[in-house]
Write an enzyme that holds these catalytic residues in place. Structure first.
Site, short mmCIF file in Angstrom:
data_model
loop_
_atom_site.label_atom_id
_atom_site.label_comp_id
_atom_site.label_asym_id
_atom_site.label_seq_id
_atom_site.Cartn_x
_atom_site.Cartn_y
_atom_site.Cartn_z
N SER A 241 37.05 38.84 53.63
CA SER A 241 36.52 38.62 52.30
C SER A 241 35.63 37.38 52.29
O SER A 241 34.66 37.32 53.04
CB SER A 241 37.68 38.50 51.30
OG SER A 241 37.22 38.53 49.98
N LYS A 245 32.55 36.09 54.96
CA LYS A 245 31.25 35.48 54.72
C LYS A 245 31.13 34.19 55.52
O LYS A 245 30.09 33.88 56.12
CB LYS A 245 31.07 35.18 53.23
CG LYS A 245 31.29 36.36 52.28
CD LYS A 245 31.12 35.91 50.83
CE LYS A 245 31.92 36.76 49.84
NZ LYS A 245 31.59 38.17 49.82
N TRP A 332 34.26 47.45 45.73
CA TRP A 332 33.64 46.18 45.35
C TRP A 332 32.81 45.63 46.50
O TRP A 332 31.73 45.08 46.30
CB TRP A 332 34.74 45.21 44.94
CG TRP A 332 34.31 44.03 44.12
CD1 TRP A 332 34.48 42.72 44.43
CD2 TRP A 332 33.68 44.05 42.82
NE1 TRP A 332 34.00 41.91 43.43
CE2 TRP A 332 33.50 42.70 42.42
CE3 TRP A 332 33.26 45.07 41.97
CZ2 TRP A 332 32.91 42.34 41.21
CZ3 TRP A 332 32.67 44.72 40.76
CH2 TRP A 332 32.50 43.38 40.40
N HIS A 383 41.26 46.30 49.97
CA HIS A 383 40.74 45.00 50.36
C HIS A 383 41.86 44.15 50.97
O HIS A 383 42.65 43.53 50.26
CB HIS A 383 40.16 44.32 49.12
CG HIS A 383 39.36 43.10 49.41
ND1 HIS A 383 38.11 43.13 49.99
CD2 HIS A 383 39.63 41.78 49.18
CE1 HIS A 383 37.64 41.91 50.10
NE2 HIS A 383 38.54 41.07 49.62
#
Length: 405
Positions: A241, A245, A332, A383
């Site tokens: 998540s 990044k 998402w 997720h």
């Protein structure tokens, strides 16, 4: 912007079909947009307009792309390795995990001891040489990386890493900067940013939280280079998540990382911004305004004007291996946009003599793609960072992590 001729044929292939095994997944909110209709900025074209056709030209283009991401998205650091960086081994347990591993807990200190990264490190006891490393930039609570192993989580299966011959290392990103909007007055921003007078604003391209976390990953790598028990030339940086990044930006800015792994990193991670479903630039900047620099907010709802897109971030790893992982229910993050980012980065790997993503159609569920130097899988579920994900990361590393022995 026009796409390269090399890519035109490849982009005509279907990129939208899901496999039969995915038919039970929830219906997507909208049909995915094919790569050929996303009009991505060129990855192999210099700012001058000259095409990049030879490997010797890539470093110049890479430098241009890296500068664009600093200016428009992640920001630029005011400091790299601090002059007073020091490593303090706080404790060592040679009988961890039932005698299969040695636990070290290391304080990585800087700014006169005002800043500390607490590193947890398990090394295999049955090794005959320095071991390769999986380093997790942990964006969740300390229980997920419990050094006592009283609390075990699939999020960081340290025992499994040890069994496979890898060092299991982890740190909390919150050691660098709290995951909240504090006007960049705390964490490493408070330690290293130039002082502001009165109501003075930070520079619009100043580093933000994702960049601070990535900076911390590089400081951990500084330590690993000093530890004779680990092979610092074979360190994989992993994140989930927002941690994904972080891993991608760390890998882009620090080529010492031998493998970069992004899990469910979505918007401003692995997923393309142009044509993305789910979380958009506007949504991520509204919810997490402190993750990226101020300039990035000028592209809210205006992705097509952004001078970069995330396939170019993936390309910054080339020719090093990079792994992108998705979950089919994680709309998402948008698995198709994560996958297509790897596809669109592949021409850079090909230019440098490596296979990138070896297919252009969205793969079947849990049929991982490991044949090239851009790996990918999409698994069942939502997720999270699971045992299945970690197994694929290790399998890919077994194939693609450079062997320095």
């Amino acid at each position: 912007m026009p796409l390269t001729k090399t890519f035109v044929t490849m982009l005509t292939l279907s990129v939208t079909a899901l496999s039969a095994s995915a038919q039970n997944a929830p219906e997507p909110v909208a049909a995915p947009i094919p790569l050929s209709e996303r009009y991505l900025p060129e990855v192999l074209q210099l700012a001058s307009g000259k095409k990049v056709t030879m490997p010797a030209q890539w470093p110049a283009r890479r430098a241009e792309i890296l500068e664009l991401f600093r200016r428009y998205v992640y920001g630029r650091n005011p400091v790299e390795r601090p002059a007073d960086l020091r490593f303090v081994v706080k404790s060592t347990d040679p009988n961890a995990m039932g005698g299969t591993a040695t636990l070290k807990q290391v304080a990585i200190e800087f700014a006169g001891g005002k800043g500390t990264i607490n590193l947890i490190l398990f090394t295999p006891n049955n090794r005959t040489a320095a071991s390769p490393v999986f380093l997790l930039a942990c964006n969740r609570g300390a229980r997920n990386i419990d050094p006592t192993r009283e609390n075990k989580s699939e999020f960081w299966p340290a025992e499994e890493l040890i069994k496979r011959g890898y060092v299991a290392a982890a740190f909390l990103v919150s050691d660098l900067d709290p995951d909240k909007d504090d006007d960049f007055k705390n964490g490493v921003h408070g330690l290293f940013d130039p002082p502001r007078l009165g109501d003075e604003k930070r520079s619009p391209d100043a580093w933000a939280t994702i960049a601070a976390w990535a900076w911390g990953a590089s400081r951990v790598l500084d330590y690993l280079e000093s530890d004779k028990d680990v092979d610092a030339k074979r360190v994989a940086i992993v994140g989930h998540s927002r941690g994904g990044k972080t891993a991608l930006w760390a890998g882009a800015t620090d080529p010492r990382f031998a493998l970069v792994v992004s899990n469910d990193s979505g918007s401003t991670g692995a997923a393309l911004a142009r044509g993305k479903r789910g979380e958009t630039i506007a949504l991520i900047n509204k919810t997490f305004p402190y993750w990226f620099n101020t300039t990035y907010k000028t592209f809210d709802g205006n992705e097509n004007e952004l001078p970069v897109d995330q396939h170019q971030l993936i390309a910054l790893m080339a020719p090093r291996p990079v792994y992108i992982a998705s979950a089919i229910d994680d709309e998402w993050a948008d698995p198709q946009s994560e996958f297509l980012s790897g596809v669109a980065a592949s021409p850079v790997y090909e230019l440098l003599g490596k296979k990138g993503m070896t297919v252009t159609s969205f793969p079947e569920l849990e049929k991982p793609l490991h044949a090239g130097f851009i790996g990918y899988h999409v698994r069942r579920g939502g997720h999270d960072l699971s045992a299945y994900d970690w197994t694929q990361f290790m399998d890919f590393a077994d194939l693609r992590m450079p062997n320095t022995k």
